[in-house]
Design an enzyme around this catalytic site. Structure first.
Site, short mmCIF file in Angstrom:
data_model
loop_
_atom_site.label_atom_id
_atom_site.label_comp_id
_atom_site.label_asym_id
_atom_site.label_seq_id
_atom_site.Cartn_x
_atom_site.Cartn_y
_atom_site.Cartn_z
N SER A 190 0.83 -1.21 0.00
CA SER A 190 0.00 0.00 0.00
C SER A 190 0.86 1.26 0.00
CB SER A 190 -0.91 0.04 1.23
OG SER A 190 -1.78 -1.06 1.25
N1 SAH Z 1 -1.30 -4.67 3.93
C1 SAH Z 1 -0.55 -4.99 2.76
C2 SAH Z 1 -1.28 -4.53 1.52
C3 SAH Z 1 -1.42 -5.65 0.59
S1 SAH Z 1 -2.57 -5.46 -0.74
C4 SAH Z 1 0.86 -4.43 2.83
O1 SAH Z 1 1.18 -3.70 3.77
O2 SAH Z 1 1.67 -4.74 1.95
C5 SAH Z 1 -3.91 -6.46 -0.20
C6 SAH Z 1 -3.62 -7.90 0.14
O3 SAH Z 1 -4.87 -8.50 0.47
C7 SAH Z 1 -3.03 -8.74 -0.98
O4 SAH Z 1 -1.86 -9.34 -0.55
C8 SAH Z 1 -4.12 -9.79 -1.26
O5 SAH Z 1 -3.61 -11.05 -1.63
C9 SAH Z 1 -4.83 -9.84 0.07
N2 SAH Z 1 -6.19 -10.37 0.05
C10 SAH Z 1 -7.17 -10.16 -0.87
N3 SAH Z 1 -8.29 -10.83 -0.51
C11 SAH Z 1 -8.01 -11.47 0.66
C12 SAH Z 1 -8.75 -12.32 1.54
N4 SAH Z 1 -10.01 -12.66 1.30
N5 SAH Z 1 -8.14 -12.78 2.64
C13 SAH Z 1 -6.84 -12.45 2.92
N6 SAH Z 1 -6.10 -11.65 2.14
C14 SAH Z 1 -6.67 -11.16 1.03
#
Ligand code: SAH
Length: 220
Positions: A70
């Site tokens: 993010s």
């Molecule tokens: N918080 C993260 C942002 C990652 S982007 C960081 O600091 O890097 C969002 C993430 O949510 C992705 O890795 C994606 O695979 C995950 N995601 C999407 N749907 C999901 C679900 N149902 N359960 C768990 N993770 C999920």
């Protein structure tokens, strides 16, 4: 408490991080705990190698598997909305790179995080372990929460959702709150904070954001 993290870090990286924190302040982030955590956690460890010059830009960046780390402003904004108190039990949905989880840890939360993509889950576990940052990480569909560890004081969803997953609302403690971007499509989301009260949920709306989609049973 804050040891090891910055061994071998170049003054250039450290300087870039401090400039990012100044930028976040200019953009309106005022929560001191959040700013201190952002000043402390080296984002380069959660970033793909060979893109050093992008690490401290205030931008999201691809981390593989169609996912992103993010934007720092978004991390700071969501974390500030959570209003974390010391030792609060916090559940993050979407571990991704693990960066947001590390920020929550340095805001003195007890962090639980769920990731649905196996490779990202394993990579995040590894990097957090290497940095000696204690976070519980589980592979699974985060829209179903983490029933065995519930209830949580705070829940943070770091992917965009069509609606607040009921399982997550059910796993909030009394007066607990969930911060989640909600909207009709992943590039049209409003940041919401839902707080569990005696008389149901209080819902507040904040700024507009874009996120990768929240997949799963109660997602897209
Ligand atoms: N918080 C993260 C942002 C990652 S982007 C960081 O600091 O890097 C969002 C993430 O949510 C992705 O890795 C994606 O695979 C995950 N995601 C999407 N749907 C999901 C679900 N149902 N359960 C768990 N993770 C999920």
């Amino acid at each position: 408490m804050f040891t090891n993290l910055h061994n071998n870090e170049s003054p250039k990286m450290a300087g870039a991080r401090m400039r990012l924190v100044e930028e976040l302040k200019r953009k309106g982030i005022a929560n001191q705990t959040v700013l201190q955590a952002m000043a402390h956690v080296p984002r380069q460890f959660f970033f793909p190698p060979d893109f050093e010059q992008y690490v401290y830009r205030d931008e999201a960046f691809p981390i593989g598997f169609n996912q992103t780390i993010s934007q720092p402003y978004t991390v700071a904004y969501q974390t500030a909305l959570l209003n974390i108190f010391p030792n609060a039990k916090v559940l993050e949905i979407g571990t991704g790179s693990g960066y947001q989880a590390a920020i929550l840890h340095y805001c003195n939360a007890k962090v639980y995080s769920v990731e649905v993509i196996k490779e990202l889950c394993e990579r995040a576990k590894l990097v957090l372990k290497k940095l000696d940052i204690q976070v519980q990480i589980m592979l699974g569909d985060g829209t179903l929460g983490w029933p065995d560890a519930a209830p949580f004081d705070r829940i943070l969803v770091t992917a965009g959702a069509p609606k607040p997953p009921v399982s997550l609302l059910n796993q909030l403690s009394e007066n607990g709150s969930m911060v989640i971007p909600i909207g009709p499509s992943p590039d049209q989301l409003v940041m919401k904070r839902m707080t569990k009260t005696k008389n149901g949920f209080k819902e507040e709306s904040f700024g507009e954001f874009k996120f990768v989609p929240l997949k799963g049973k109660e997602g897209w």
